[in-house]
Design an enzyme around this catalytic site. Structure first.
Site, PDB file in Angstrom:
ATOM      1  N   SER A  54      -8.090  -9.616   6.556  1.00  4.94           N
ATOM      2  CA  SER A  54      -7.994 -10.470   5.375  1.00  4.94           C
ATOM      3  C   SER A  54      -8.123 -11.958   5.713  1.00  4.94           C
ATOM      4  CB  SER A  54      -6.675 -10.192   4.642  1.00  4.94           C
ATOM      5  OG  SER A  54      -5.619 -10.085   5.568  1.00  4.94           O
ATOM      6  N   GLU A  75       0.842  -1.208   0.000  1.00  3.80           N
ATOM      7  CA  GLU A  75       0.000   0.000   0.000  1.00  3.80           C
ATOM      8  C   GLU A  75       0.877   1.259   0.000  1.00  3.80           C
ATOM      9  OE1 GLU A  75      -3.138   0.229   2.998  1.00  3.80           O
ATOM     10  OE2 GLU A  75      -2.970   2.415   2.902  1.00  3.80           O
TER      11      GLU A  75
END
Ligand code: SF4
Length: 323
Positions: free
Chosen positions: A270, A130
């Site tokens: 996740s 990210e």
């Protein structure tokens, strides 16, 4: 053999809206277009999820340059730099962007601050995908800060023209301290209108704090490269519990359970729920007869699937693809 009699589950835990959307994007792409569907990087940071999608025909690659020309590639939930889109275009790849909308929001901020001439201080972890993607929006204007010490040593051309943004999956408390240090050193520093740390990260940290107050041990299901999962372990430890990150119940170690009456369980954004269920079963089989949930926040966030998938679903099934 010592084993807890009580299991306490954090709520919320596990899948966030961005992860759910990204995983569904790959599943739909496989159904709609057939194999091969390439995926740049792990679609979300969870080994189990990646293996399941591989079994269904997804091919994971590190870079878009590894995808054969003209093929389809899905970009992961963590976002990509503009240069990745440019490379994909050069190779005539068919792209589907599964970047989480909350990561896209940070990219938009980076572009805006860069256009306005700010030096962008990105608070995040070096090497995280990210961070690489967000930095790529304005590489020449962005500096990475990971700790308060980094703020101490930070030097910029114009101390009155600083804007900060953050990775979405950081520790809420640690990030507030870094921002406070930044504002102390650069009083005119500006930031985004609303926090960049996303709702899912914030809520899971709140939930694990409550859990840590009730349990001697907190187990976090998540992969080692999952930033938000690692933060959950840190937060649990800061709030007085022993805590470990595990991929699945097979990694629980006997010595962790010595003298533990109540074990807390949570999972990163996740990590699929089936892994939590398997861990609960593991403790039930060892005699835990009291399993309950500690709810701190009710979540009801959902994101629409990427436009390419929605269009295709509408064309093939007449389904307006809500997600
Ligand atoms: S953790 Fe937050 S930013 Fe990351 S995919 Fe989930 S909702 Fe989006």
């Amino acid at each position: 053999m010592s084993s807890p009699s009580k299991v306490l589950l954090a709520a919320p835990r596990g899948y966030c809206a961005g992860v759910d959307r990204a995983v569904q994007t790959v599943e739909h792409a496989l159904d709609l277009y057939g194999e091969p569907v390439y995926v740049r990087k792990e679609i979300v940071h969870n080994k189990h999820v990646v293996h399941e999608l591989e079994k269904r025909g997804a091919i994971f690659v590190e870079e878009e340059t590894e995808v054969p020309e003209g093929q389809m590639v899905v970009f992961s939930a963590h976002g990509v730099a503009p240069s990745v889109h440019a490379n994909a275009e050069k190779r005539q790849l068919r792209t589907i962007d599964a970047t989480c909308p909350l990561v896209t929001k940070v990219h938009v901020e980076a572009r805006k601050f860069a256009k306005e001439g700010y030096t962008i201080v990105l608070i995040g972890h070096e090497g995280h995908e990210e961070v690489e993607g967000t930095t790529g929006e304005a590489p020449e204007r962005t500096v990475l800060v990971q700790t308060e010490e980094d703020v101490d040593t930070l030097e910029v051309d114009d101390p009155d023209r600083i804007a900060y943004i953050t990775q979405t999956t950081l520790s809420v408390d640690e990030t507030s301290s870094i921002i406070a240090a930044l504002k102390k050193k650069f009083p005119n520093a500006v930031g985004p209108k609303t926090d960049d740390i996303c709702y899912a990260t914030t809520n899971r940290q709140l939930a694990v704090k409550a859990l840590a107050n009730e349990c001697e041990l907190v187990l976090v299901i998540g992969s080692t490269n999952s930033s938000n999962s690692n933060r959950l372990v840190e937060v649990a430890r800061e709030h007085g519990a022993d805590s470990y990150l595990i991929d699945h119940h097979g990694q629980v170690q006997e010595e962790w359970l010595e003298g533990v009456e109540t074990v807390g369980i949570t999972s990163g954004a996740s990590a699929p729920e089936e892994l939590v269920e398997a861990l609960v079963t593991f403790f039930r089989e060892r005699g835990a007869d009291d399993v309950s949930t500690l709810t701190t926040v009710h979540e009801d966030v959902r994101f629409m699937l990427p436009g390419e998938i929605r269009k295709e679903l509408l064309a093939t099934q007449g389904t307006p693809a809500a997600n």
